[in-house]
Design a protein around this motif. Structure first.
Motif, PDB file in Angstrom:
ATOM      1  N   LEU A  42      -9.932  -7.096   4.109  1.00  0.00           N
ATOM      2  CA  LEU A  42      -9.713  -6.552   3.310  1.00  0.00           C
ATOM      3  C   LEU A  42      -7.962  -6.706   4.575  1.00  0.00           C
ATOM      4  CD1 LEU A  42      -7.917  -5.289   0.213  1.00  0.00           C
ATOM      5  CD2 LEU A  42      -9.287  -3.341   1.546  1.00  0.00           C
ATOM      6  N   ARG A  43      -7.333  -6.054   4.784  1.00  0.00           N
ATOM      7  CA  ARG A  43      -5.625  -6.476   5.267  1.00  0.00           C
ATOM      8  C   ARG A  43      -5.356  -5.545   4.761  1.00  0.00           C
ATOM      9  NH1 ARG A  43      -2.578  -9.611   9.669  1.00  0.00           N
ATOM     10  NH2 ARG A  43      -0.957  -7.814  10.461  1.00  0.00           N
ATOM     11  N   VAL A  44      -5.084  -3.963   4.962  1.00  0.00           N
ATOM     12  CA  VAL A  44      -4.204  -2.924   3.969  1.00  0.00           C
ATOM     13  C   VAL A  44      -3.740  -2.100   5.853  1.00  0.00           C
ATOM     14  CG1 VAL A  44      -6.426  -1.931   2.599  1.00  0.00           C
ATOM     15  CG2 VAL A  44      -5.910  -0.851   5.238  1.00  0.00           C
ATOM     16  N   VAL A  45      -1.695  -2.215   4.284  1.00  0.00           N
ATOM     17  CA  VAL A  45      -0.904  -1.121   4.831  1.00  0.00           C
ATOM     18  C   VAL A  45      -0.810  -0.048   4.704  1.00  0.00           C
ATOM     19  CG1 VAL A  45      -0.623  -3.384   6.115  1.00  0.00           C
ATOM     20  CG2 VAL A  45       0.521  -2.530   3.955  1.00  0.00           C
ATOM     21  N   ALA A  46       0.405   0.633   5.451  1.00  0.00           N
ATOM     22  CA  ALA A  46       0.281   2.351   4.920  1.00  0.00           C
ATOM     23  C   ALA A  46       1.750   2.171   4.808  1.00  0.00           C
ATOM     24  CB  ALA A  46      -0.908   3.085   5.502  1.00  0.00           C
ATOM     25  N   ALA A 101      -3.807   3.262   1.061  1.00  0.00           N
ATOM     26  CA  ALA A 101      -2.842   2.240   0.943  1.00  0.00           C
ATOM     27  C   ALA A 101      -1.683   1.960   0.714  1.00  0.00           C
ATOM     28  CB  ALA A 101      -3.659   1.028   1.436  1.00  0.00           C
ATOM     29  N   VAL A 102      -0.817   1.390   0.545  1.00  0.00           N
ATOM     30  CA  VAL A 102       0.090   1.559   0.520  1.00  0.00           C
ATOM     31  C   VAL A 102       0.039   0.040  -0.498  1.00  0.00           C
ATOM     32  CG1 VAL A 102       2.665   0.543  -0.404  1.00  0.00           C
ATOM     33  CG2 VAL A 102       1.832   3.019   1.339  1.00  0.00           C
ATOM     34  N   LEU A 103      -0.505  -0.608   0.289  1.00  0.00           N
ATOM     35  CA  LEU A 103      -0.685  -2.131  -0.459  1.00  0.00           C
ATOM     36  C   LEU A 103      -2.038  -2.670   0.247  1.00  0.00           C
ATOM     37  CD1 LEU A 103      -0.040  -4.150  -2.675  1.00  0.00           C
ATOM     38  CD2 LEU A 103       1.444  -5.198  -0.075  1.00  0.00           C
ATOM     39  N   GLY A 104      -2.850  -3.817  -0.151  1.00  0.00           N
ATOM     40  CA  GLY A 104      -4.094  -4.403   0.377  1.00  0.00           C
ATOM     41  C   GLY A 104      -3.643  -5.975   0.077  1.00  0.00           C
ATOM     42  N   LEU A 105      -4.277  -7.173   0.919  1.00  0.00           N
ATOM     43  CA  LEU A 105      -4.325  -7.880   0.995  1.00  0.00           C
ATOM     44  C   LEU A 105      -5.828  -9.317   1.535  1.00  0.00           C
ATOM     45  CD1 LEU A 105      -2.543 -11.244   0.224  1.00  0.00           C
ATOM     46  CD2 LEU A 105      -2.600 -11.427   3.634  1.00  0.00           C
ATOM     47  N   TRP A 106      -6.381  -9.252   0.462  1.00  0.00           N
ATOM     48  CA  TRP A 106      -7.474  -9.689   0.754  1.00  0.00           C
ATOM     49  C   TRP A 106      -7.682 -11.611   0.706  1.00  0.00           C
ATOM     50  CZ3 TRP A 106     -10.476 -13.737  -1.842  1.00  0.00           C
ATOM     51  CH2 TRP A 106     -11.966 -13.078  -1.358  1.00  0.00           C
ATOM     52  N   VAL A 107      -7.902 -11.755   1.590  1.00  0.00           N
ATOM     53  CA  VAL A 107      -8.150 -12.980   1.947  1.00  0.00           C
ATOM     54  C   VAL A 107     -10.049 -13.695   1.888  1.00  0.00           C
ATOM     55  CG1 VAL A 107      -6.192 -13.964   2.713  1.00  0.00           C
ATOM     56  CG2 VAL A 107      -7.328 -13.179   4.157  1.00  0.00           C
ATOM     57  N   SER A 133      -6.843  -2.718   8.937  1.00  0.00           N
ATOM     58  CA  SER A 133      -5.994  -2.075   9.159  1.00  0.00           C
ATOM     59  C   SER A 133      -4.322  -2.123  10.644  1.00  0.00           C
ATOM     60  CB  SER A 133      -5.775  -0.378   9.396  1.00  0.00           C
ATOM     61  OG  SER A 133      -6.070   0.164  10.485  1.00  0.00           O
ATOM     62  N   ASP A 134      -3.203  -1.008  10.080  1.00  0.00           N
ATOM     63  CA  ASP A 134      -2.796  -1.193  11.370  1.00  0.00           C
ATOM     64  C   ASP A 134      -2.658  -1.071  12.378  1.00  0.00           C
ATOM     65  OD1 ASP A 134      -0.280  -1.988   9.170  1.00  0.00           O
ATOM     66  OD2 ASP A 134      -0.444   0.268   8.428  1.00  0.00           O
ATOM     67  N   ARG A 135      -4.071  -0.087  12.239  1.00  0.00           N
ATOM     68  CA  ARG A 135      -4.241  -0.134  14.027  1.00  0.00           C
ATOM     69  C   ARG A 135      -5.978  -0.846  14.230  1.00  0.00           C
ATOM     70  NH1 ARG A 135      -4.113   6.652  13.576  1.00  0.00           N
ATOM     71  NH2 ARG A 135      -5.043   6.238  15.894  1.00  0.00           N
ATOM     72  N   CYS A 136      -6.714  -0.951  14.003  1.00  0.00           N
ATOM     73  CA  CYS A 136      -7.613  -1.650  14.337  1.00  0.00           C
ATOM     74  C   CYS A 136      -8.486  -2.469  12.994  1.00  0.00           C
ATOM     75  CB  CYS A 136      -8.898  -0.530  14.406  1.00  0.00           C
ATOM     76  SG  CYS A 136      -9.450   0.863  13.041  1.00  0.00           S
ATOM     77  N   ALA A 139      -8.152   5.624  15.852  1.00  0.00           N
ATOM     78  CA  ALA A 139      -7.825   4.606  14.526  1.00  0.00           C
ATOM     79  C   ALA A 139      -8.815   4.202  13.886  1.00  0.00           C
ATOM     80  CB  ALA A 139      -7.696   3.293  15.793  1.00  0.00           C
ATOM     81  N   ALA A 140     -10.793   4.179  14.830  1.00  0.00           N
ATOM     82  CA  ALA A 140     -11.587   4.109  13.107  1.00  0.00           C
ATOM     83  C   ALA A 140     -11.317   4.881  12.495  1.00  0.00           C
ATOM     84  CB  ALA A 140     -12.455   3.966  13.601  1.00  0.00           C
ATOM     85  N   ALA A 141     -11.636   5.926  12.684  1.00  0.00           N
ATOM     86  CA  ALA A 141     -11.170   7.623  12.234  1.00  0.00           C
ATOM     87  C   ALA A 141     -10.133   7.068  10.965  1.00  0.00           C
ATOM     88  CB  ALA A 141     -11.446   8.754  12.453  1.00  0.00           C
ATOM     89  N   ALA A 142      -8.996   6.649  11.496  1.00  0.00           N
ATOM     90  CA  ALA A 142      -7.907   6.831  10.597  1.00  0.00           C
ATOM     91  C   ALA A 142      -7.990   6.024   9.487  1.00  0.00           C
ATOM     92  CB  ALA A 142      -6.279   6.773  11.191  1.00  0.00           C
ATOM     93  N   THR A 143      -9.292   4.546   9.177  1.00  0.00           N
ATOM     94  CA  THR A 143      -9.080   3.610   9.095  1.00  0.00           C
ATOM     95  C   THR A 143     -10.031   4.265   7.805  1.00  0.00           C
ATOM     96  OG1 THR A 143      -8.173   2.078  10.201  1.00  0.00           O
ATOM     97  CG2 THR A 143      -9.107   1.039   8.622  1.00  0.00           C
ATOM     98  N   LEU A 144     -11.223   4.856   8.239  1.00  0.00           N
ATOM     99  CA  LEU A 144     -12.142   5.239   7.652  1.00  0.00           C
ATOM    100  C   LEU A 144     -12.641   6.408   7.356  1.00  0.00           C
ATOM    101  CD1 LEU A 144     -14.196   3.324   5.244  1.00  0.00           C
ATOM    102  CD2 LEU A 144     -15.378   2.725   7.367  1.00  0.00           C
TER     103      LEU A 144
END
Ligand SMILES: Cc1cc2nc3c(=O)[nH]c(=O)nc-3n(C[C@H](O)[C@H](O)[C@H](O)COP(=O)(O)OP(=O)(O)OC[C@H]3O[C@@H](n4cnc5c(N)ncnc54)[C@H](O)[C@@H]3O)c2cc1C
Length: 353
Positions: free
Chosen positions: A91-95, A135-141, A231-234, A271-276
């Motif tokens: 899952l790729r997420v963007v903020a 997240a604003v949006l995610g993309l699952w692949v 995420s955008d950071r990691c 970056a990890a703490a900002a993402t999760l």
């Protein structure tokens, strides 16, 4: 073994995969590794099998990656050992809104190619990755992951079972046409395959340079992360025992500096703490740095070393060497033993001045 059919230089994931595929076709194979198995990038890589997340556009890297990804279920079923295969998706997420536009565009061109690329609203993102930052949006692949170290060791074991010999502690100092020199001994072979990762350039004079990457391993006692979250950071890759791998820096200017640095660790931890956010309380188990083997155009070098008949290159896999290893092994074994053609985009001759 007097004069093996195939002599492989390098005991990373790529060298082990070439040894396995060649030995599996009945060839006599010797692999020389100067340290231990998986002493280089293959030890600490994220292990993502991520052609759809990694490719920014259609092209040869995506094509190779998709072929390689499809090989993993069959390959891993035949391996003994803890390869840790999971094809549960990324899952790729963007903020930001700008990030969301880019993600929609990525979904569009991937779907136009017939690939699965599912846009996820914030609620779906939260369901797929509980505890993730909003997240604003995610993309699952449908990308996947393995344990890079475990996978490499399992491939080496399979190569041994197929009859390959693996010699550790043998530093190759010179590569010739159909031979190498190592520790004062000359080794002749029907074919030599240089799979020495980021050091391949030093051995053969080809333009393959190290791109240093630092990553962390965290011991996380909270609710397990069910899938790889980018995420955008990691990126955060779930590992056995509730661990989470956090990647990665890109430091092409660092050369072969193996140190994990305060700046690298601090940036990845933040970056990890900002993402999760729950990862702020996780224990830092390991900080590690490795070297991605990179050609100027970031595509692998698969084919004869220019000017040589019996020496081949299997290197330059940059960010995707774990993903591309099974395919590389297959392609090199077929080319050397059966005369099959290799992908033109990966021809080492393309990089000659
Ligand atoms: C932080 C990080 C994260 C990554 N994440 C991913 C990911 O998620 N997915 C993915 O697909 N890829 C990932 N990669 C890339 C991947 O790790 C590499 O592309 C891959 O491991 C390269 O494998 P290799 O066998 O070519 O090289 P290596 O694993 O570096 O192995 C080369 C081997 O050759 C040996 N060697 C070198 N010189 C000699 C010599 N003279 N004589 C004998 N032996 C020699 C070395 O000791 C080493 O064992 C990542 C890389 C990094 C650094």
């Amino acid at each position: 073994m007097n004069k093996p059919d195939v002599l492989v230089v390098g005991g990373g994931v790529v060298g082990c995969a070439v040894a396995l595929e060649a030995a599996g076709r009945g060839a006599t194979v010797v692999l020389l590794e100067r340290e231990r198995l998986a002493a280089g990038a293959s030890y600490g890589a994220g292990g993502m099998l991520a052609p759809q997340v990694e490719a920014d556009r259609p092209g040869p890297l995506l094509e190779l990656g998709l072929r390689a990804r499809a090989m993993f279920p069959g390959w891993c079923a035949a391996l003994e050992g803890a390869a840790g295969l999971d094809m549960g998706g990324i899952l790729r997420v963007v903020a930001t809104e700008a990030g969301a536009d880019a993600l929609r565009e990525r979904a569009r061109w991937q779907r136009a190619m017939g690939l699965v690329a599912r846009l996820c609203d914030p609620a779906e993102c939260a369901e797929l990755a509980p505890g993730g930052a909003s997240a604003v949006l995610g993309l699952w692949v449908p990308d996947g992951r393995v344990d890079a170290h475990g996978f490499t060791l399992a491939v080496a074991q399979a190569a041994l079972r197929a009859g390959a010999q693996i010699r550790l502690g043998v530093p190759v100092s010179r590569v010739l046409d159909g031979a190498v020199e190592a520790a004062g001994t000359r080794w002749e072979a029907g074919a030599v395959v240089v799979a020495a990762g980021a050091w391949s350039g030093l051995l053969c004079g080809v333009p393959v340079a190290p791109v240093k990457g630092q990553r962390l391993m965290l011991r996380h006692t909270g609710a397990p992360l069910p899938l790889t979250l980018w995420s955008d950071r990691c990126y955060l890759v779930p590992k056995a025992g509730g661990r989470v791998l956090v990647g990665a820096t890109e430091e092409p200017e660092a050369g072969f500096d193996r140190r994990a640095t305060v700046a690298g660790v601090a940036a990845l931890a933040a970056a990890a703490a900002a993402t999760l956010p729950a990862l702020a309380a996780a224990e830092l188990e390991e900080a590690w740095a490795g070297f991605r083997p990179a050609a100027p155009d970031r595509l692998p070098l698969l084919g004869r070393l220019p000017g040589h008949e019996r020496t081949w290159l299997a290197t330059g896999h940059h960010r995707n060497g774990i993903l591309l290893a099974p395919l590389t092994g297959l392609l090199l074994a077929e080319a050397i033993l059966e005369g099959a053609a290799l992908p033109a985009a990966c021809d080492p001759g393309r990089l000659q001045a």
